[in-house]
Design an enzyme around this catalytic site. Structure first.
Site, PDB file in Angstrom:
ATOM      1  N   SER B 326     -80.994  21.821   5.016  1.00  0.00           N
ATOM      2  CA  SER B 326     -81.839  21.096   5.956  1.00  0.00           C
ATOM      3  C   SER B 326     -82.868  20.193   5.299  1.00  0.00           C
ATOM      4  O   SER B 326     -83.487  19.370   5.967  1.00  0.00           O
ATOM      5  CB  SER B 326     -82.578  22.087   6.858  1.00  0.00           C
ATOM      6  OG  SER B 326     -81.638  22.887   7.528  1.00  0.00           O
ATOM      7  N   ASP B 365     -75.860  25.900  15.855  1.00  0.00           N
ATOM      8  CA  ASP B 365     -77.236  25.680  15.407  1.00  0.00           C
ATOM      9  C   ASP B 365     -77.687  26.993  14.798  1.00  0.00           C
ATOM     10  O   ASP B 365     -77.151  28.057  15.104  1.00  0.00           O
ATOM     11  CB  ASP B 365     -78.137  25.317  16.594  1.00  0.00           C
ATOM     12  CG  ASP B 365     -79.479  24.768  16.135  1.00  0.00           C
ATOM     13  OD1 ASP B 365     -79.645  23.527  16.165  1.00  0.00           O
ATOM     14  OD2 ASP B 365     -80.355  25.573  15.737  1.00  0.00           O
ATOM     15  N   HIS B 371     -82.511  24.816  20.905  1.00  0.00           N
ATOM     16  CA  HIS B 371     -83.897  24.366  20.886  1.00  0.00           C
ATOM     17  C   HIS B 371     -84.292  23.641  22.158  1.00  0.00           C
ATOM     18  O   HIS B 371     -85.414  23.187  22.280  1.00  0.00           O
ATOM     19  CB  HIS B 371     -84.127  23.423  19.691  1.00  0.00           C
ATOM     20  CG  HIS B 371     -83.905  24.089  18.378  1.00  0.00           C
ATOM     21  ND1 HIS B 371     -84.865  24.853  17.741  1.00  0.00           N
ATOM     22  CD2 HIS B 371     -82.821  24.129  17.569  1.00  0.00           C
ATOM     23  CE1 HIS B 371     -84.388  25.318  16.607  1.00  0.00           C
ATOM     24  NE2 HIS B 371     -83.136  24.890  16.483  1.00  0.00           N
ATOM     25  N   CYS B 384     -83.776  21.523  13.839  1.00  0.00           N
ATOM     26  CA  CYS B 384     -82.704  21.639  14.816  1.00  0.00           C
ATOM     27  C   CYS B 384     -81.416  21.023  14.270  1.00  0.00           C
ATOM     28  O   CYS B 384     -81.374  19.855  13.879  1.00  0.00           O
ATOM     29  CB  CYS B 384     -83.104  20.932  16.114  1.00  0.00           C
ATOM     30  SG  CYS B 384     -81.728  20.815  17.270  1.00  0.00           S
TER      31      CYS B 384
END
Lengths: 379, 617
Positions: B326, B365, B371, B384
């Site tokens: 991420s 996710d 989310h 997210c």
């Protein structure tokens, strides 16, 4: 006029008489002595440098030179006919001693060249260096010259036997020198050239056979001579280093005591067999030419003495001794400069070392004796 | 025909003899001329040749190795130095009976199997009259014990050499590296003439990269020697030029904080000044003791290091390749803003999964329940995945690859460390040539969250983070701060190298992404909010969790059920202060699990120390 002439002739004779008296009293050939003294002086100068300025070695060499010159002077005062009388006995003694050495050599190990007589140790081969030419000359002098084939064969035998005995010791170098001293007598006696060349051709033909009779170290020397680089740190080392020493000397040399090859231990046997390389390095081509000139002068004087000698025996002996002396010079310089294989032959009167020096000086003594005991034919 | 009665014809004999003597004299003359010709050849024609040989005989050129340059950190803390070390040395030419001498020495001084092995190895490849070390690092007691018995051992001596020493040991070992004995492989690369007499060369790290500067120039001593190699006097001397000292941009204090925070874990920490690319912290853990390599590590110890599952010899900084996870999201977001596929206010609904049209494969996710509706700020703050799946799809792999390429991904950063690898920024072309396969749309999606084929090195991530912090300024990351030709001369500061700028059409896009990253740390909804307690400065960050092990469709990742080695890597990229970034810190913890839990606190510790040390704070 006649009176005056007689008077002047008498005066001349008196003067000559005085000179000859002085000479006959001493039996010394001044030019030869002078040449030898200059040579000895040059030799000591080079040796001083080659021995790393060792006063000790210089002293010992001086003693040897003294002995040599002493022996020369003593022999110079013995009339030549005595030598002629002693020749067969000397030769016989020499052969017996050589046989003795050979027998002891069988008992001992390796090279046996020395005979230990308790007080003195000496090499019988040194006797032979003089005994062989004397004997061959003794034999030839009785016969008409040029010699007949049968006589030649006998003469050849008298020189081949001791030469082979010496070569068996094994000392090939001395053996060859002894043989050549005898051969010079034959050549001077007038052996037909046709015969000489035939023998030479025959020798060349059997040379490969001869190879098998050589010791390993002797073969090694020949291989090294043909190609010194084949083992540059082993057997080729001597000759490579000596060539470097001589070559780096150039025309003027590096100067006395300044030879780096010699002083930094690169040059082996620099005070004995390879001393010529020290001369070449420190005094250059100039120094070598001076030395060669001295040698040439001595040889020329020796040959002159030979031509002036009054009997066949003395002629042949004088000529042979002189030419053998030249062979020493040539073989030594040839070996040090890489022209010839390495054979242990010293540079006469320059190399450090004893026995051969005394023998050589004795030879010059005989030369002087021959020259100074001439009877005036005209009187 | 010879007459029957031998009659001597004296006159004829005399003539014959005289003619023979004349011939002999001519022969003597000819032979003397031959000798003279030979001497002219030797002494005149070949004189120069033999002079050279004679000079070579006499003069021995002995190399004098230069002293290796020292290595300092930016504040002058010594990282590598040269200490005199005593070693037992032996000149084989001067030892009569080698075996007996070795046996007798072993009774005086402990000589191990390894020492003997090394000794025998060097015995085969030495020069004549070269002293060969038999035992290194003698203690003072051993030196004394030998000194008393020296007379018994001709040819053996105690040699004092300068040995490389690393006073801080393992600290920053993967950045500093070490110098070890020159081996055959080194000889192929090194300038042999300059290394005559040099025994050591840099093997890894800065020691290797700046070998040229550290080594210096060899000096020579012309010694007059005799035939057995004994030195008689020194004729000429050209002193060696010592190697230059290096001042690294590293800050040992920060480095210590980073390594301490990472103790017992595997991973890397890089801190870079975004204003010039200076690397302040370069930690790769676990490390090893560089000192043990200086004089040859024993085979046993080396095997231990090599076989360790923690791979202490592995330089994670430049050769460790990790999926960025991420941490890539801020860059993807920037790409989206730049290509106007999203705006700061446009939002995407996240149900907890994402599917491509016509495909029922669900891309999960990390938050199973989703989310909800997220804009770019929330998507970064909460990390997210669905938002970025969607963005990746609209961007496409080509634009994404192009834009991420501006940040140096998939390319070597050019940092001054040896062995750097390029990582991998996947593209259609790459996949066609490397895998001989077409690019699948699903692969675009996972690339958007830093998974799949994408690989980055910690130094790459740090450089990219620094670019983000400096709003597009590209500085080449570097460890060399300054060189110092001699210990008394002034420092020659290496100017930083600006290699480019990330193209951006609207500067506000930086603000959008950076502000979101600030939220990651400072906002109560940020994934790294756990590290913001008591923070005195504004930090921007992004957590990352890189998958090591693929989870099958419909399964749930449960750390407790997986072997530690298959746990996710924890990553964290950050910089501070947000207003005017001075330091960018990247942390990678292998199999650390979560970026927020394992990696972020390390970055916080480093930054805290950085700002605490800063004058005026």
């Amino acid at each position: 006029m006649k009176m005056a002439t007689d008077y002047s002739l008498t005066r001349l004779a008196n003067r000559r008489h005085r000179r000859t008296l002085w000479l006959r009293g001493l039996h010394v050939d001044i030019p030869l002595l002078a040449g030898l003294l200059v040579l000895a002086a040059v030799g000591l100068t080079v040796l001083y440098s080659a021995s790393a300025q060792s006063g000790d070695m210089l002293g010992r060499q001086l003693i040897r030179l003294g002995l040599g010159f002493g022996a020369m002077l003593v022999l110079a005062h013995i009339p030549p006919h005595h030598f002629r009388r002693w020749t067969p006995w000397l030769y016989g003694l020499g052969v017996i001693l050589l046989l003795a050495v050979l027998v002891m050599g069988e008992i001992g190990k390796g090279a046996q060249r020395w005979l230990d007589l308790g007080v003195i140790r000496f090499q019988p081969s040194e006797i032979m260096k003089l005994a062989v030419p004397l004997m061959v000359a003794w034999y030839m002098a009785e016969r008409p010259l040029p010699p007949a084939p049968k006589i030649l064969l006998m003469a050849a035998l008298t020189l081949v036997v001791p030469a082979l005995l010496i070569a068996r010791q094994p000392d090939l170098g001395t053996g060859l020198l002894v043989a050549s001293s005898g051969l010079f007598v034959l050549l001077l006696a007038g052996v037909a050239w046709r015969l000489v060349f035939t023998v030479l051709a025959l020798l060349a033909a059997v040379a490969p056979v001869f190879w098998y009779f050589l010791h390993d170290y002797q073969r090694e020397r020949v291989i090294t001579f043909l190609n010194p680089e084949h083992d540059p740190l082993g057997s080729g080392y001597h000759i490579i280093q000596s060539k470097i020493a001589i070559g780096s000397g150039g025309f003027y040399g590096k100067g006395w005591l300044n030879g780096t090859q010699a002083h930094l231990d690169f040059l082996p046997e620099r005070s004995t067999d390879f001393i010529f390389a020290v001369l070449g390095e420190e005094f250059g081509l100039i120094g070598i030419l001076v030395l060669l000139l001295i040698y040439f002068f001595i040889i020329a004087r020796g040959l002159y003495i030979a031509t002036q000698a009054q009997s066949t025996f003395t002629r042949l002996v004088a000529g042979s001794i002189t030419l053998t002396f030249f062979v020493y010079v040539f073989i030594n310089i040839g070996m040090v400069t890489g022209l010839l294989p390495v054979v242990g032959v010293p540079l006469p009167l320059v190399s450090y070392g004893g026995t051969s020096l005394v023998t050589m000086m004795a030879g010059f003594g005989i030369l002087m004796s021959i020259h100074t005991h001439r009877r005036l034919l005209s009187s | 025909m010879a007459p029957r009665t031998p009659l001597k014809d004296h006159l004829r004999e005399t003539h014959l003899f005289t003619s023979r003597v004349l011939i002999a004299l001519v022969m003597v003359g000819v032979l003397l001329v031959v000798v003279v010709a030979r001497l002219i050849y030797l002494q005149i024609i070949s004189h120069e040749h033999f002079s050279t040989l004679s000079e070579n005989n006499r003069v021995n050129i002995v190399p004098m190795p230069p002293t290796r340059g020292l290595i300092y950190d930016r504040n002058g803390v010594l990282l590598a130095q040269n200490l005199p070390a005593f070693s037992l040395e032996l000149i084989p030419e001067q030892v009569k009976d080698l075996d007996q001498t070795l046996a007798a020495l072993a009774q005086l001084i402990a000589i191990g199997e390894d020492d003997l092995d090394q000794f025998k190895k060097r015995l085969d490849q030495r020069h004549p009259f070269e002293a060969i070390p038999l035992r290194l690092r003698l203690s003072e007691e051993e030196v004394a014990r030998f000194a008393v018995n020296r007379h018994r051992f001709p040819g053996v001596d105690v040699g004092a050499r300068l040995a490389r020493d690393y006073p801080l040991g393992e600290l920053a070992v993967h950045a500093v590296g070490y110098a070890g004995r020159i081996n055959e492989a080194d000889l192929k690369v090194l300038d042999v003439s300059n290394y005559r007499g040099t025994t050591h060369t840099g093997k890894t790290g800065v020691e290797k990269y700046y070998e040229d500067i550290l080594h210096g120039q060899v000096g020579y001593q012309h010694e007059e020697t005799n035939a057995v190699g004994r030195v008689l006097r020194v004729l000429e001397r050209r002193l060696p030029t010592p190697g230059q000292n290096l001042y690294l941009s590293l800050d040992v204090d920060l480095q210590m904080v980073a390594e301490l925070a990472l103790t017992g874990k595997r991973g890397a920490v890089v801190a870079i000044n975004p204003k010039n690319g200076e690397v302040l912290v370069a930690a790769s853990l676990p490390g090893y003791d560089p000192g043990s390599f200086v004089n040859g590590i024993s085979t046993k110890d080396y095997d231990l290091l090599r076989r360790s599952p923690d791979q202490p010899l592995f330089n994670r900084l430049v050769t460790g390749q990790y999926p960025p996870g991420s941490t890539i999201k801020p860059l993807v977001a920037l790409a989206g803003l730049e290509y106007q596929e999203i705006t700061p206010h446009s939002s995407t609904f996240c149900p907890g999964w994402f599917s491509l049209p016509g495909d029922d494969h669900r891309y999960r996710d990390w938050k199973k329940e989703g989310h909800g509706s997220v804009d770019v700020r929330l998507a970064i703050m909460r990390s997210c995945d669905v938002y970025f799946y969607d963005l990746a799809r609209t961007l496409g792999i080509d634009r994404m690859q192009k834009y991420l390429g501006y940040f140096g991904l998939g390319r070597r950063t050019g940092i001054d460390l040896p062995g750097e690898v390029a990582g991998l920024l996947p593209s259609r072309d790459w996949k066609r040539s490397a895998r001989r396969q077409a690019w699948y749309p699903g692969e675009t999606l996972i690339t958007g969250i830093g998974q799949g084929f994408m690989l980055t090195t910690p130094i790459q991530l740090a450089a990219a983070t620094a670019m983000l912090a400096s709003r597009g300024e590209v500085w080449r990351p570097h460890l060399l701060h300054a060189t110092q030709p001699t210990s008394t001369s002034r420092l020659l500061v290496q100017p930083p190298l600006r290699t480019g700028k990330v193209p951006i059409s609207d500067g506000a896009n930086w603000d959008t992404v950076i502000s979101a990253m600030e939220g990651v740390v400072h906002d109560p909804g940020g994934t790294a909010k756990g590290i913001n307690r008591g923070i005195t400065y504004h930090m921007a960050g992004k957590t990352g969790t890189a998958q090591v092990f693929g989870i099958k469709q419909g399964e749930k990742y449960k750390a407790s059920e997986l072997a530690e080695r298959l746990h996710d890597h924890a990553l964290f990229v950050s910089f501070a202060p947000v207003e005017n970034p001075e330091i960018a810190v990247v942390v990678v913890v292998e199999n650390g699990g979560s970026g927020s839990g394992e990696a972020a606190p390390v970055a916080r510790a480093v930054m805290d120390r950085y700002f605490a040390n800063k004058p005026g704070s």
